[in-house]
Design an enzyme around this catalytic site. Structure first.
Site, PDB file in Angstrom:
ATOM      1  N   LYS A  81      -5.112   6.640  -9.488  1.00  0.00           N
ATOM      2  CA  LYS A  81      -5.363   6.755 -10.918  1.00  0.00           C
ATOM      3  C   LYS A  81      -4.245   6.174 -11.764  1.00  0.00           C
ATOM      4  CE  LYS A  81      -7.218  10.762 -12.307  1.00  0.00           C
ATOM      5  NZ  LYS A  81      -7.167  12.231 -12.378  1.00  0.00           N
ATOM      6  N   ARG A 119       8.457  19.154   6.642  1.00  0.00           N
ATOM      7  CA  ARG A 119       9.131  19.913   5.579  1.00  0.00           C
ATOM      8  C   ARG A 119      10.066  20.983   6.134  1.00  0.00           C
ATOM      9  NH1 ARG A 119       4.091  20.090   1.384  1.00  0.00           N
ATOM     10  NH2 ARG A 119       4.756  18.264   0.197  1.00  0.00           N
ATOM     11  N   GLY A 121       4.286  15.331  -6.303  1.00  0.00           N
ATOM     12  CA  GLY A 121       4.220  15.555  -7.747  1.00  0.00           C
ATOM     13  C   GLY A 121       5.606  15.587  -8.377  1.00  0.00           C
ATOM     14  N   GLY A 156       2.596  11.660  -1.893  1.00  0.00           N
ATOM     15  CA  GLY A 156       2.047  12.169  -0.641  1.00  0.00           C
ATOM     16  C   GLY A 156       1.350  11.103   0.181  1.00  0.00           C
TER      17      GLY A 156
HETATM   18  P1  ADP Z   1       0.384   8.962  -3.851  1.00  0.00           P
HETATM   19  O1  ADP Z   1      -0.126  10.232  -3.221  1.00  0.00           O
HETATM   20  O2  ADP Z   1       1.260   8.176  -2.910  1.00  0.00           O
HETATM   21  O3  ADP Z   1       1.037   9.197  -5.191  1.00  0.00           O
HETATM   22  P2  ADP Z   1      -2.153   8.358  -5.002  1.00  0.00           P
HETATM   23  O4  ADP Z   1      -2.581   9.756  -4.763  1.00  0.00           O
HETATM   24  O5  ADP Z   1      -1.927   7.920  -6.395  1.00  0.00           O
HETATM   25  O6  ADP Z   1      -0.870   7.999  -4.119  1.00  0.00           O
HETATM   26  O7  ADP Z   1      -3.261   7.348  -4.431  1.00  0.00           O
HETATM   27  C1  ADP Z   1      -3.665   7.347  -3.097  1.00  0.00           C
HETATM   28  C2  ADP Z   1      -5.115   7.064  -2.960  1.00  0.00           C
HETATM   29  O8  ADP Z   1      -5.493   5.904  -3.659  1.00  0.00           O
HETATM   30  C3  ADP Z   1      -5.495   6.829  -1.517  1.00  0.00           C
HETATM   31  O9  ADP Z   1      -6.333   7.865  -1.089  1.00  0.00           O
HETATM   32  C4  ADP Z   1      -6.218   5.488  -1.539  1.00  0.00           C
HETATM   33  O10 ADP Z   1      -7.395   5.473  -0.748  1.00  0.00           O
HETATM   34  C5  ADP Z   1      -6.582   5.333  -2.995  1.00  0.00           C
HETATM   35  N1  ADP Z   1      -6.767   3.918  -3.359  1.00  0.00           N
HETATM   36  C6  ADP Z   1      -5.863   2.933  -3.263  1.00  0.00           C
HETATM   37  N2  ADP Z   1      -6.383   1.766  -3.660  1.00  0.00           N
HETATM   38  C7  ADP Z   1      -7.656   2.001  -4.019  1.00  0.00           C
HETATM   39  C8  ADP Z   1      -8.731   1.195  -4.523  1.00  0.00           C
HETATM   40  N3  ADP Z   1      -8.554  -0.112  -4.734  1.00  0.00           N
HETATM   41  N4  ADP Z   1      -9.895   1.811  -4.780  1.00  0.00           N
HETATM   42  C9  ADP Z   1     -10.059   3.126  -4.582  1.00  0.00           C
HETATM   43  N5  ADP Z   1      -9.098   3.940  -4.117  1.00  0.00           N
HETATM   44  C10 ADP Z   1      -7.901   3.387  -3.845  1.00  0.00           C
HETATM   45 MG    MG Z   2      -1.896  11.383  -3.632  1.00  0.00          MG
END
Ligand code: ADP
Ligand code: MG
Length: 396
Positions: A199, A37, A376, A353
Site C-alpha cells: 500500500k 525474536r 510497524g 515484516g
Molecule cells: P513490509 O511488510 O515489508 O512492510 P508490505 O506489507 O508493505 O511490506 O507489502 C508486502 C506485500 O506486498 C506482499 O505480500 C506482496 O505480495 C505485496 N505486493 C508486492 N508487490 C505487489 C504487486 N505488484 N501487486 C500486489 N501485491 C504486491
Molecule cells: Mg507487511
C-alpha cells in the site's frame, strides 16, 4: 527518572524488568515455529544473567484482547528461552498479583522469571496506570528491549516508566535506534532508499520524511502503480489507491525540485490475477499494462536499472517487496534486488515484516548489515515519528 545505558548500570542483585518482544508464531501444537525474536533478546538477557541481576521478562504474544486465552500463552516461549540460554527459566503463569510477587521475591541473582502474556490483561493495551504500577512493583530497573512494540503506548512500554526508579534501553533496542538513526539523521550522501510493498498509503510518511535525506528513491511493488498513474501511465487492474494519486504527483514534483532521483519501474511482469498457475506476460519498457491485467513484479530491465543504481550507494534502506514474491512467477524482482542489496558494500538496513521474509527467502539475510526486528515500529521510525517506547526512556 534517570536515563542511562544498560552497560553503564550496576545491575548486580537488582530486580530488573525487561520488556522483550517474544511475539513469536506458534503452531497448533503450541510450538514456537520461528525463534528469531527470542534469539534477538539473548545479548541483553545473557548480560543480565552474567552480571547477577534478578530478571523478570515480559512480552505480549498475538492479540488475546485482554482475556486469558491458553493458545496465546508464553509457556512454550519459556521453554525455548531456557534451551537457548541453557539455564532454567521460571514461568509465572500470571502478569501481576500475589503469586507473581512471591516469585519475584524468591528470585536469586542470575535467575530469570518469564511472566505470562501481558495482553491477557486489558490494562496492557489501554496503557493503564494501575496495571503499570503493579508491573513496576518492587522493580529497581526497567529495560525496554522490545523494539517491535515500541511504537505502542502500552502499559509495559510507556506507563511503567513513570513508576520505576531507572529506565533504559536494552542492547537490541539500542542497536535498532543506532541503525535507524543512520537512515533518518545525517545519512551519507550516497543514500538510496528502496521502497515497495502493498500500500502506497502506508509508505507515504516514509517517502515524505526520507525525501529530505535520500539521494535516490527506487520504487517497486504494488505501490509503484499509484505513482505510475500519477505520471499518466495506464496500469490496467493493478492495485492503485486513487485517493493518493495527487499525493504521489506532489512527491514526484518535490523530488524533481530537490534533485532527488525518484525512479519507477520501466517494465513489468503482469497477469490477470494473483495466482500461482496463472499465465504471465512481460510488459515491455515504457508500455502500459493492458486493461485486464495487473502488474505483479518489476520486469528485467527494471531489475537491471535498480541494481545499477544501487552500485554506488554507501547506505541502502529497503522496505517493501518489489512484487508478489510469495508466488514463484512474481518473485524474481524481489529476489534479484535482495541479492544486489546483500552483495553491496554499503551499509544495508532492511525493515518490514514481509521484506524480512523476502530476504530470508533469498537466503542472503546474513549479508545484510541490519535487519530490523520491528515491522510497524521501523516504518514509524523511518517516517520520523517519535516512538512512545523510546521517548519515555529519554523523558528524564
Ligand atoms: P513490509 O511488510 O515489508 O512492510 P508490505 O506489507 O508493505 O511490506 O507489502 C508486502 C506485500 O506486498 C506482499 O505480500 C506482496 O505480495 C505485496 N505486493 C508486492 N508487490 C505487489 C504487486 N505488484 N501487486 C500486489 N501485491 C504486491
Ligand atoms: Mg507487511
Amino acid at each position: 527518572m534517570k536515563k542511562i545505558s544498560l552497560s553503564e548500570m550496576s545491575v548486580k542483585g537488582k530486580r530488573v524488568f525487561v520488556r522483550v518482544d517474544f511475539n513469536v508464531p506458534l503452531n497448533e501444537k503450541q510450538e514456537v515455529t520461528d525463534d528469531t525474536r527470542i534469539k534477538a533478546s539473548l545479548p541483553t538477557l545473557r548480560y543480565l544473567v552474567d552480571e547477577g541481576a534478578k530478571i523478570l521478562c515480559a512480552s505480549h504474544l498475538g492479540r488475546p484482547k485482554g482475556e486469558k486465552k491458553p493458545e496465546f500463552s508464553l509457556k512454550p516461549v519459556a521453554e525455548r528461552l531456557s534451551q537457548l540460554l541453557n539455564r532454567e527459566v521460571k514461568f509465572a503463569g500470571e502478569t501481576i498479583g500475589p503469586e507473581v510477587e512471591s516469585l519475584k521475591a524468591q528470585l536469586k541473582d542470575g535467575d530469570i522469571l518469564l511472566l505470562e502474556n501481558l495482553r491477557f490483561n486489558p490494562g496492557e493495551t489501554e496503557n493503564d496506570e494501575q496495571f503499570a504500577k503493579e508491573l513496576a512493583r518492587n522493580i529497581d530497573i526497567y529495560i525496554n528491549d522490545a523494539f517491535g512494540a515500541s511504537h505502542r503506548a502500552h502499559a509495559s512500554i510507556q506507563k511503567i516508566t513513570e513508576f520505576v526508579p531507572v529506565a533504559g534501553a536494552g542492547f537490541l533496542l539500542k542497536k535498532e535506534i543506532d541503525f535507524l538513526n543512520m537512515a533518518t539523521e545525517n545519512p551519507p550522501k550516497n543514500y538510496t532508499v528502496l521502497l515497495g510493498g502493498a500500500k502506497v498509503s502506508d509508505k507515504i510518511p516514509v517517502i515524505t520524511n526520507l525525501l529530505e535525506k535520500a539521494q535516490k528513491i527506487l520504487i517497486g511493488g504494488a505501490m509503484a502503480h499509484t505513482f505510475l498513474r500519477a505520471k499518466g501511465f495506464d496500469v490496467g487492474n493493478s492495485i492503485v489507491e486513487d485517493d493518493f494519486i495527487a499525493v504521489c504527483k506532489d512527491i514526484i514534483k518535490k523530488a524533481e525540485e530537490k534533485n532527488i532521483k525518484l525512479l519507477l519501474p520501466i517494465d513489468h511482469v503482469a497477469a490477470i490475477k494473483i495466482e500461482p498457475e496463472v499465465t504471465i506476460r512481460m510488459i515491455k519498457k515504457g508500455k502500459d499494462i493492458p486493461e485486464n491485467m495487473m502488474g505483479l513484479d518489476i520486469g528485467f530491465e527494471t531489475i537491471e536499472l535498480y541494481c545499477q543504481e544501487l552500485k554506488d550507494a554507501e547506505l541502502i534502506v529497503w522496505n517493501g517487496p518489489m512484487g508478489v514474491f510469495e508466488i514463484e512467477n512474481f518473485a524474481a524482482g524481489t529476489m534479484e534486488i535482495a541479492k544486489a542489496v546483500a552483495e553491496s558494500s554499503a551499509t544495508t538496513i532492511i525493515g518490514g515484516g514481509d521484506s524480512v521474509s523476502a530476504i530470508n527467502k533469498a537466503g542472503v539475510a546474513d549479508k545484510v548489515t541490519h535487519i530490523s526486528t520491528g515491522g510497524g515500529a521501523s516504518l514509524e521510525f523511518l517516517s520520523g515519528k517519535k516512538l512512545p517506547g523510546i521517548e519515555s526512556l529519554s523523558e528524564a
